[in-house]
Write an enzyme that holds these catalytic residues in place. Sequence first.
Site, PDB file in Angstrom:
ATOM      1  N   GLU A 280      41.903  31.533  40.427  1.00 13.09           N
ATOM      2  CA  GLU A 280      41.578  32.640  41.409  1.00 13.09           C
ATOM      3  C   GLU A 280      41.782  32.449  42.851  1.00 13.09           C
ATOM      4  OE1 GLU A 280      38.357  35.921  39.887  1.00 13.09           O
ATOM      5  OE2 GLU A 280      37.476  34.205  41.097  1.00 13.09           O
ATOM      6  N   GLU A 283      45.023  32.290  43.821  1.00 10.77           N
ATOM      7  CA  GLU A 283      45.515  33.900  43.752  1.00 10.77           C
ATOM      8  C   GLU A 283      45.252  34.421  44.999  1.00 10.77           C
ATOM      9  OE1 GLU A 283      45.357  37.822  41.034  1.00 10.77           O
ATOM     10  OE2 GLU A 283      44.208  36.233  40.614  1.00 10.77           O
ATOM     11  N   CYS A 300      35.921  38.095  35.850  1.00 12.03           N
ATOM     12  CA  CYS A 300      35.356  37.423  34.746  1.00 12.03           C
ATOM     13  C   CYS A 300      34.500  38.173  33.842  1.00 12.03           C
ATOM     14  CB  CYS A 300      34.825  36.106  35.329  1.00 12.03           C
ATOM     15  SG  CYS A 300      33.545  36.287  36.478  1.00 12.03           S
ATOM     16  N   SER A 320      41.898  40.267  40.219  1.00 13.68           N
ATOM     17  CA  SER A 320      42.421  39.227  39.936  1.00 13.68           C
ATOM     18  C   SER A 320      42.832  39.089  38.583  1.00 13.68           C
ATOM     19  CB  SER A 320      41.333  37.865  40.113  1.00 13.68           C
ATOM     20  OG  SER A 320      41.850  36.665  39.436  1.00 13.68           O
ATOM     21  N   LYS A 359      31.813  40.566  25.647  1.00 13.89           N
ATOM     22  CA  LYS A 359      32.871  39.399  25.536  1.00 13.89           C
ATOM     23  C   LYS A 359      33.249  39.477  23.864  1.00 13.89           C
ATOM     24  CE  LYS A 359      31.622  36.406  29.309  1.00 13.89           C
ATOM     25  NZ  LYS A 359      32.938  36.648  29.772  1.00 13.89           N
ATOM     26  N   GLU A 362      35.894  41.635  24.393  1.00 14.12           N
ATOM     27  CA  GLU A 362      37.115  40.826  25.110  1.00 14.12           C
ATOM     28  C   GLU A 362      38.067  40.212  24.260  1.00 14.12           C
ATOM     29  OE1 GLU A 362      37.423  38.047  29.042  1.00 14.12           O
ATOM     30  OE2 GLU A 362      35.713  37.809  27.684  1.00 14.12           O
ATOM     31  N   GLU A 367      45.877  42.121  25.586  1.00 15.60           N
ATOM     32  CA  GLU A 367      46.387  41.587  26.806  1.00 15.60           C
ATOM     33  C   GLU A 367      45.750  39.904  27.177  1.00 15.60           C
ATOM     34  OE1 GLU A 367      45.244  45.964  27.948  1.00 15.60           O
ATOM     35  OE2 GLU A 367      44.344  44.133  26.591  1.00 15.60           O
ATOM     36  N   CYS A 505      25.362  37.386  34.707  1.00 18.89           N
ATOM     37  CA  CYS A 505      25.405  36.942  33.364  1.00 18.89           C
ATOM     38  C   CYS A 505      23.897  36.585  33.000  1.00 18.89           C
ATOM     39  CB  CYS A 505      26.167  35.778  33.269  1.00 18.89           C
ATOM     40  SG  CYS A 505      27.959  36.183  33.492  1.00 18.89           S
TER      41      CYS A 505
END
Length: 588
Positions: A280, A283, A300, A320, A359, A362, A367, A505
Amino acid sequence: MTEVHLKINNRNVTAEAGQTVLEAARNAGIKIPTLCYLRNINKSGNCRVCLVEVKKARSLLSACTTPVSEGMEVWTNSERALAGRRNTVELIMSNHSKNCLSCKRNQNCELQTLAEELGIRTDKFEGAHTKPSYDDFSYGIVRDTTKCVLCERCIETCRKVQGLGILGLENRGFNTIVAPVYGKSMKDVDCMQCGQCVINCPTGALTEKENITDVVNALNDPEKIVIVQTAPAVRASLGEEFGLPIGTRVTGKMTAALRRCGFDRVYDTNFAADLTIMEEGNELLERLSHGGVLPMFTSCSPGWIRYIEYEYPELLPHLSTAKSPHMMMGAMIKSYWAKKHNVNPKDIYVVSIMPCTAKKSEIHRPECMTQEYPDVDAVLTTRECGRLIKLFGIDFNELPDEEFDQDLMGEYSGAGVIFGATGGVMEAALRTVKQKLDGHKLEKVDFMECRGMAGVKEAQVELGGTKLWIAITSSMTAAKPLLEEVKNGTSKYTFIEVMGCPGGCLNGGGQSIVPASVKNGKLGYGYKELRMKALYDEDASCEVRVSSDNPQIQKAYEDFLGAPGSELAEELLHTTYTPKQRFHIFSD
């Protein structure tokens, strides 16, 4: 501040003008039970559990909606108040599924606690039950209306915390239920799957979709190498599942417990958090030097990803492309680790212990499929992890502290630890990016401007001689003004951290459920601050505190990935996003 003087249970109490009887009582250390009330989110008075007797009032009044007044006299435990409260709870229980022994919220259910406190031992009211509705079609959340008490806490949480309002009251009278419009499944609407509704539900009406059986089956499969990873926020909450005080850091006991469950390797997702920062950060530098899309958003938080795909698809180029840390970890285990250990990736089963219900969705995103198999095979929440450890008969509190497995991906920096707190990703990124641009080791690694529980934090930081504005936000109601600025082209920021859950989180929808009495009462530090302190304490104790200084990260690039942003890194550690059709429900 205007003071109001009143009496509660014949005690003289001073309150602030505008406060409710409930607030005045709690500030005076007088407990009034509640069910629908949730501070700063819901105080509708719907449940009628907080009934109190007020002198000269014709009927009992709900303490959470009744304002204090000068000279008021209130009784919270009079015969009339107790009888009214008991009658209310008995009526609620008459339409409630009482399979407490098999309910995930057994011994942590507010209705169950109320029944115990009020001495309710029999079913006073018998009769028909509202037609049940059961929805377990989404990957992350299960909705069971037989346990719903119509408190509306989930409705108001979704509306006020996330600004979505995907839940509402359906039907009328006795047939009223909480559901998405037309009784749709939560998988068919623009739900973030963040689980904030779950951790604010007082009963078992909303729970995480459990995957413990899948993990146990894998552990018992002799053909599988089962590897577990734990997110940074889990260590600050898991102890609560075993009666430890909020904010107790249980890193070593957690590692020992998982090893005794039979996992072949126990790793910390913090290694992949460091890896995320490398990708990241690279990037961001690439976008700065080559005129890329700015500001750049962090990526994230899967709940945040679902939100932007539905609500702001035009802003997807700002995200990102770095996968979330646990997805990077899964990809590295099934490539780098598998290669080094001469293991077929198809024989590896990766389990992520996460503070997050989103998650669970996820890991099924197409993807995020690196090859023909998923990067991560199963996600357990912090709560599920606690249940798994109990299932295996492990005495958690008596375990010695043990270290994570150290081979290849066992080391991590303090920067990886703080990913679990709002502002942690930003601070971790700033440590690495500033050190790289300045060309020398940081003298000061703490970026205090990134810390705290404010809904939006901003700061101007100097990176390589250039001053840039950064912003940090958590929860979508807090994030929305920033998103509107970016959408309108008026944003001054270069880098924005967005986390789906308020506080990050450490307050994820999969974390240990904090009793409403703690959320609504006084506790010195709030529960989120206590968990946050646990993470920053561990960061401060780490010898390595900058992601790029992690020697195993350096070796992973040297031996396998090549460099941040390399072709292999792009293949394994980055992802794409897909606009979703927006489906508004009850409110904007």
